[in-house]
Design an enzyme around this catalytic site. Structure first.
Site, short mmCIF file in Angstrom:
data_model
loop_
_atom_site.label_atom_id
_atom_site.label_comp_id
_atom_site.label_asym_id
_atom_site.label_seq_id
_atom_site.Cartn_x
_atom_site.Cartn_y
_atom_site.Cartn_z
N ASP A 14 -2.56 -6.03 3.85
CA ASP A 14 -1.74 -6.35 2.67
C ASP A 14 -1.18 -7.77 2.70
O ASP A 14 0.03 -7.98 2.56
CB ASP A 14 -0.57 -5.35 2.54
CG ASP A 14 -1.04 -3.90 2.53
OD1 ASP A 14 -2.05 -3.62 1.89
OD2 ASP A 14 -0.39 -3.05 3.18
N GLU A 174 -2.03 -0.58 -7.59
CA GLU A 174 -1.08 -1.02 -6.55
C GLU A 174 -1.04 -2.54 -6.51
O GLU A 174 -1.82 -3.22 -7.16
CB GLU A 174 -1.54 -0.54 -5.17
CG GLU A 174 -1.64 0.95 -5.03
CD GLU A 174 -2.31 1.40 -3.74
OE1 GLU A 174 -1.94 2.46 -3.25
OE2 GLU A 174 -3.20 0.70 -3.22
C1 6LW Z 1 -0.15 -0.56 0.28
C2 6LW Z 1 -1.05 -0.45 -0.87
C3 6LW Z 1 -2.28 -0.51 -0.15
O1 6LW Z 1 1.17 -0.46 0.03
O2 6LW Z 1 -2.13 0.21 0.98
O3 6LW Z 1 -4.20 -1.65 0.17
C4 6LW Z 1 -0.77 0.50 1.11
N1 6LW Z 1 -3.21 -1.28 -0.50
O4 6LW Z 1 -0.98 -1.47 -1.80
C5 6LW Z 1 -0.36 0.46 2.51
O5 6LW Z 1 -0.91 -0.68 3.14
#
Ligand code: 6LW
Length: 497
Positions: A14, A174
């Site tokens: 991330d 996300e």
């Molecule tokens: C993070 C989400 C994700 O918060 O995995 O790859 C989760 N994306 O955005 C945890 O790393």
């Protein structure tokens, strides 16, 4: 210059990046590990050096008894008015907060909480206004990318939280980041989940509140259709411009152990992908995919640290503890680590005496000399409390033995136990893409203890969001001394697998 992905190897998921005072600063998530949120610095956007961690005090982050892969989720780093901000979620307490510092080499503030739910918060400083953007549900119960305006001094909401974007139709919307670039606001996010279907999508608007017109060829970046190919899971990225006007996405991705074997155990790593603009829209990589190698402008070389010792790896930067360590159980000297074990074992989602480094590449040679008085002390190849391989010296009645224990879910197996001539020995682990060979050297005689497959430590088997960490540990009310520690990595050159 030519650079090779990943630009940061090992469990550093991330990524988020900002530019300040001629340098780039990057942060990653850290989950149940302490200290939280590793912080990197770079002169060139390719060579990143970890300079510390953002969350270094218990008052900044609550990790007691949290589940593995709970705790600190994806952070965002931003620089405004000579101040750095890092905003993140403690997914276990469900709280979004930011901390700040005016000295990137110093301590960060106590947390400032923001009363907006969801995960993956981000900040946009836009003149006098500050927008706080996350995924989740808005004040009317609508789900998607949600946003409010905040007072950056107090974290108080200055507006209602409003759903501003629904993405391009993929699941798990996300990692939203809102940017003001030229006359438009760009909202970039991840969809598909942080697995093989992961992707980056975006839209643009002339207002920070939308409506956002989706880029017509979303996803702008994904490796989901690239097979057979080692680099998968590209997604969750941040956009950045260099002073020369070049643009890049830094994103997470992972390396499968082999083209035809969809397992990854080194965690999600950091990849750099060039971005190009045309008519107010951007494209990324090679037809929207991330490759191993890119040629970019710049007169510098890519270098990597391939050898780790106690002497060249400061205890307070790259080393990790599980949850909140009991500091009195660690004596960390320049050439030696003395660990005092407790009754907490590696099978518990708790705080065993453990201090580790992320495994950075497939091909590795690790060795360390260990001496114990009682109990057990050794090295764990640790994915989480359910999946880990442990090589150790253990007291068994009147004598000492070297043991290899393989723990895969409900199977807890002692693979081998070899009687030692003394209470000390050298423990050796050699790995490649497919697994780990474990050996013990007792007074010049080397004995193989066995083998553990990498795939059983993978995210596909274990679940969760972390990667393998190589941990020195002690169990039992004992003392274990570790000396002559070395890890040497060989470039795996996955392109040839
Ligand atoms: C993070 C989400 C994700 O918060 O995995 O790859 C989760 N994306 O955005 C945890 O790393």
């Amino acid at each position: 210059m030519k650079y090779v992905n990943p630009i940061i190897k090992g469990f550093y998921p991330d990524p988020s990046v900002c530019y300040a005072n001629g340098k780039y600063y990057l942060v990653c998530s850290s989950f149940q590990y302490f200290p939280g949120v590793p912080l990197f610095e770079s002169d060139d956007l390719v060579n990143f050096k970890q300079i510390g961690n953002v969350l270094t005090r218990k008052s900044q982050v609550e990790l007691d008894k949290i589940n593995s892969s709970g705790g600190v989720f994806a952070p965002t780093i931003r620089y405004n008015n000579e101040r750095f901000y890092m905003v993140t979620t403690n997914d276990t307490t469900h709280k979004n907060f930011y901390v700040y510092t005016d000295d990137i080499y110093g301590e960060w503030s106590e947390p400032v909480y923001v009363d907006q739910g969801g995960i993956d918060p981000s900040l946009l400083f836009d003149g006098e206004k500050v927008y706080f953007t996350s995924n989740g549900t808005d004040d009317d119960g609508e789900g998607g990318v949600c946003q409010c305006e905040i007072d950056i001094k107090t974290g108080k909401k200055l507006s209602r939280t409003k759903c501003i974007w629904k993405g391009s139709g993929g699941r798990y919307l996300e990692s939203p980041h809102l940017y003001k670039i030229g006359e438009y606001y760009y909202l970039m996010a991840a969809e598909g989940g942080t697995e093989y279907g992961h992707m980056i999508t975006y839209g643009r608007s002339d207002s920070p509140w939308g409506p956002f017109e989706n880029y017509s060829k979303n996803p702008v970046l994904t490796n989901r259709n690239k097979a057979p190919y080692i680099i998968q899971g590209i997604g969750h990225g941040d956009l950045i411009e260099t002073p020369d006007g070049d643009w890049f996405i830094l994103s997470l991705g992972f390396r499968q152990i082999h083209h035809w074997q969809p397992y990854h155990h080194l965690g999600r790593e950091v990849f750099l992908t060039p971005v190009k603009w045309k008519d107010g829209w951007f494209t990324a990589g090679n037809d929207g995919t991330t490759e191993f190698e890119y040629e970019i402008t710049g007169d510098f070389a890519q270098t990597r640290k391939t050898s780790y010792t106690f002497e060249n790896t400061p205890w307070d930067i790259e080393w990790l503890y599980l949850r909140h360590p009991k500091k009195e159980n660690y004596t960390l000297l320049p050439h030696k680590a003395i660990l005092n074990g407790t009754e907490i074992t590696l099978d518990m989602a708790d705080t065993p005496t453990f201090i580790g480094l992320r495994q950075r590449d497939f091909k590795m040679d690790l060795s360390v000399s260990v001496e114990i008085d009682s109990g057990e002390g050794g090295v764990t190849v640790y994915m989480c409390e359910n999946e880990h391989y442990d090589i150790a010296i253990k007291k068994n009645g009147e004598y000492y033995e070297a043991v290899l224990k393989l723990n895969i879910g409900d199977i807890k197996h002692i693979q081998n136990a070899v009687r030692l001539s003394d209470n000390k020995a050298q423990l050796v682990i050699k790995s490649d893409n497919f697994g780990y060979s474990f050996m013990v050297n007792d007074n010049g005689t080397t004995t193989s203890l066995g083998y553990g497959s990498a795939k059983y430590l993978s995210s596909e088997v274990s679940g969760g969001f972390t990667g393998v960490v190589l941990g020195l540990y002690a169990i039992g009310n004992n003392t274990a001394e570790f000396t002559d520690f070395t890890i040497n990595y060989t470039d795996s050159n996955e392109r040839e697998i």
